[in-house]
Design a protein around this motif. Structure first.
Motif, PDB file in Angstrom:
ATOM      1  N   VAL A  23       0.889  -1.040   0.065  1.00  0.00           N
ATOM      2  CA  VAL A  23       0.080  -0.160   0.008  1.00  0.00           C
ATOM      3  C   VAL A  23       0.772   1.293  -0.021  1.00  0.00           C
ATOM      4  CG1 VAL A  23      -1.785   1.391   1.357  1.00  0.00           C
ATOM      5  CG2 VAL A  23      -1.919  -1.223   1.222  1.00  0.00           C
ATOM      6  N   ILE A  24       0.601   2.266  -0.861  1.00  0.00           N
ATOM      7  CA  ILE A  24       1.439   3.469  -1.009  1.00  0.00           C
ATOM      8  C   ILE A  24       0.629   4.674  -0.659  1.00  0.00           C
ATOM      9  CG2 ILE A  24       2.795   4.626  -2.619  1.00  0.00           C
ATOM     10  CD1 ILE A  24       4.005   1.792  -2.117  1.00  0.00           C
ATOM     11  N   ASN A  25       1.121   5.538   0.018  1.00  0.00           N
ATOM     12  CA  ASN A  25       0.346   6.657   0.316  1.00  0.00           C
ATOM     13  C   ASN A  25       1.241   7.913  -0.422  1.00  0.00           C
ATOM     14  OD1 ASN A  25      -1.499   5.978   2.298  1.00  0.00           O
ATOM     15  ND2 ASN A  25       0.441   5.646   3.774  1.00  0.00           N
ATOM     16  N   GLY A  26       0.584   8.773  -0.927  1.00  0.00           N
ATOM     17  CA  GLY A  26       1.250   9.882  -1.663  1.00  0.00           C
ATOM     18  C   GLY A  26       0.318  11.098  -2.096  1.00  0.00           C
ATOM     19  N   TYR A  27       0.696  11.822  -2.942  1.00  0.00           N
ATOM     20  CA  TYR A  27      -0.006  12.926  -3.489  1.00  0.00           C
ATOM     21  C   TYR A  27      -0.611  12.505  -4.833  1.00  0.00           C
ATOM     22  CZ  TYR A  27       3.223  15.191  -0.224  1.00  0.00           C
ATOM     23  OH  TYR A  27       3.883  15.433   0.869  1.00  0.00           O
ATOM     24  N   ALA A  28      -1.737  13.011  -5.322  1.00  0.00           N
ATOM     25  CA  ALA A  28      -2.395  12.451  -6.471  1.00  0.00           C
ATOM     26  C   ALA A  28      -3.325  13.708  -6.989  1.00  0.00           C
ATOM     27  CB  ALA A  28      -3.317  11.322  -6.252  1.00  0.00           C
ATOM     28  N   LYS A  29      -3.296  13.741  -8.424  1.00  0.00           N
ATOM     29  CA  LYS A  29      -3.878  14.779  -9.040  1.00  0.00           C
ATOM     30  C   LYS A  29      -5.262  14.200  -9.748  1.00  0.00           C
ATOM     31  CE  LYS A  29       0.312  17.151 -10.171  1.00  0.00           C
ATOM     32  NZ  LYS A  29       1.214  17.218 -11.428  1.00  0.00           N
ATOM     33  N   GLY A  30      -6.286  13.883  -8.707  1.00  0.00           N
ATOM     34  CA  GLY A  30      -7.421  13.431  -9.101  1.00  0.00           C
ATOM     35  C   GLY A  30      -8.511  14.370  -9.346  1.00  0.00           C
ATOM     36  N   ASN A  31      -9.911  13.873  -9.367  1.00  0.00           N
ATOM     37  CA  ASN A  31     -11.007  14.932  -9.245  1.00  0.00           C
ATOM     38  C   ASN A  31     -11.047  15.962  -8.585  1.00  0.00           C
ATOM     39  OD1 ASN A  31     -12.068  13.152 -11.454  1.00  0.00           O
ATOM     40  ND2 ASN A  31     -13.547  12.029 -10.382  1.00  0.00           N
ATOM     41  N   GLY A  32     -11.059  17.154  -9.017  1.00  0.00           N
ATOM     42  CA  GLY A  32     -11.151  18.183  -8.312  1.00  0.00           C
ATOM     43  C   GLY A  32      -9.827  18.932  -8.024  1.00  0.00           C
ATOM     44  N   TYR A  33      -8.871  18.304  -8.733  1.00  0.00           N
ATOM     45  CA  TYR A  33      -7.444  18.872  -8.553  1.00  0.00           C
ATOM     46  C   TYR A  33      -7.555  20.090  -9.499  1.00  0.00           C
ATOM     47  CZ  TYR A  33      -2.369  19.877  -8.968  1.00  0.00           C
ATOM     48  OH  TYR A  33      -1.273  20.286  -9.044  1.00  0.00           O
ATOM     49  N   LYS A  34      -7.293  21.399  -8.993  1.00  0.00           N
ATOM     50  CA  LYS A  34      -7.353  22.468  -9.874  1.00  0.00           C
ATOM     51  C   LYS A  34      -6.021  23.142 -10.045  1.00  0.00           C
ATOM     52  CE  LYS A  34     -11.874  23.480  -8.300  1.00  0.00           C
ATOM     53  NZ  LYS A  34     -12.207  22.214  -7.430  1.00  0.00           N
ATOM     54  N   GLY A  35      -4.771  22.323  -9.593  1.00  0.00           N
ATOM     55  CA  GLY A  35      -3.556  22.758  -9.809  1.00  0.00           C
ATOM     56  C   GLY A  35      -3.012  23.502  -8.620  1.00  0.00           C
TER      57      GLY A  35
END
Length: 228
Positions: free
Chosen positions: A118-130
């Protein structure tokens, strides 16, 4: 030259047809899962294994089953009340957030003798606005396929979240195989592991570069969003 081109097209067509046949065979096995075979994680793992001819197909079956049977808990996400996201609770409630999806995927892999993390991190998913994310916001998996690790994001594979005018999130189920066994080069465009070792790239990128304009343009291009 024409003969070579024809043979290439023929081979490509046959290959695509075979892939489609495999996909529908695996989906059918998942959709026909009897209640008696899904009473607990161990029993389900054995049932899914019956439909797999290869290790890769078993990973696909696990991904498809979770994506088709687990709903994203938008209320828990918005209220920051995720609660118990263990594999057992996720399996029981059939509703969770990203960490629950990832924990369940790993648990079924464990029962299936597939090496997974299992990996935790940062993601640019739905709602990511930059812009820069101050805290980690997503969880996903890696699985060991033969001698290499490959990425899995079954949360994103299960569907999409939409925000209405009042800011309320709604989850819409939509199976997406795109985040199943994705290469590090493609996965990094939207996912940055908290531990850089899990980038699995020959040359690791920095957090600043992950959130840079250059990477954002690559991500948009990957998603078919053209920038003039």
């Amino acid at each position: 030259m024409k003969k070579i081109t024809y043979l290439f097209i023929l081979f490509f067509t046959i290959s695509i047809h075979a892939q489609n046949q495999t996909f529908y065979r695996l989906i059918e096995h998942v959709e026909k899962t009897p209640e008696s075979e899904a009473k607990d994680i161990g029993t389900l793992s054995k049932y899914l294994a019956k439909g797999a001819k290869t290790k890769k197909e078993l990973v696909q079956l696990i991904y498809y089953w979770i994506a088709l049977n687990i709903e994203y808990d938008t209320e828990a996400f918005q209220n920051n009340t995720t609660g118990d996201v263990s594999a057992a609770t996720t399996f029981l409630n059939k509703k969770t957030v990203c960490s629950g999806y990832a924990n369940l995927f790993k648990e079924i892999c464990n029962h299936s003798k597939i090496k997974c993390d299992v990996i935790n991190g940062y993601a640019k998913g739905n709602g990511y606005k930059g812009g820069f994310l101050e805290q980690t916001n997503h969880t996903w998996n890696v699985v060991k396929m033969d001698d290499k690790w490959e990425f899995i994001d079954v949360t994103w594979g299960a569907g999409e979240c939409y925000e209405d005018m009042n800011g309320k999130l709604t989850f819409k189920k939509k199976l997406c195989p795109r985040y199943l066994l994705e290469s590090p080069e493609d996965f990094i465009l939207e996912h940055l592991p908290e531990n850089p070792e899990w980038q699995l790239l020959e040359e690791q990128i920095t957090m600043d570069y992950f959130f840079s304009k250059e990477m954002e343009l690559k991500r948009l291009d990957k998603n078919g969003i053209l920038i003039n």
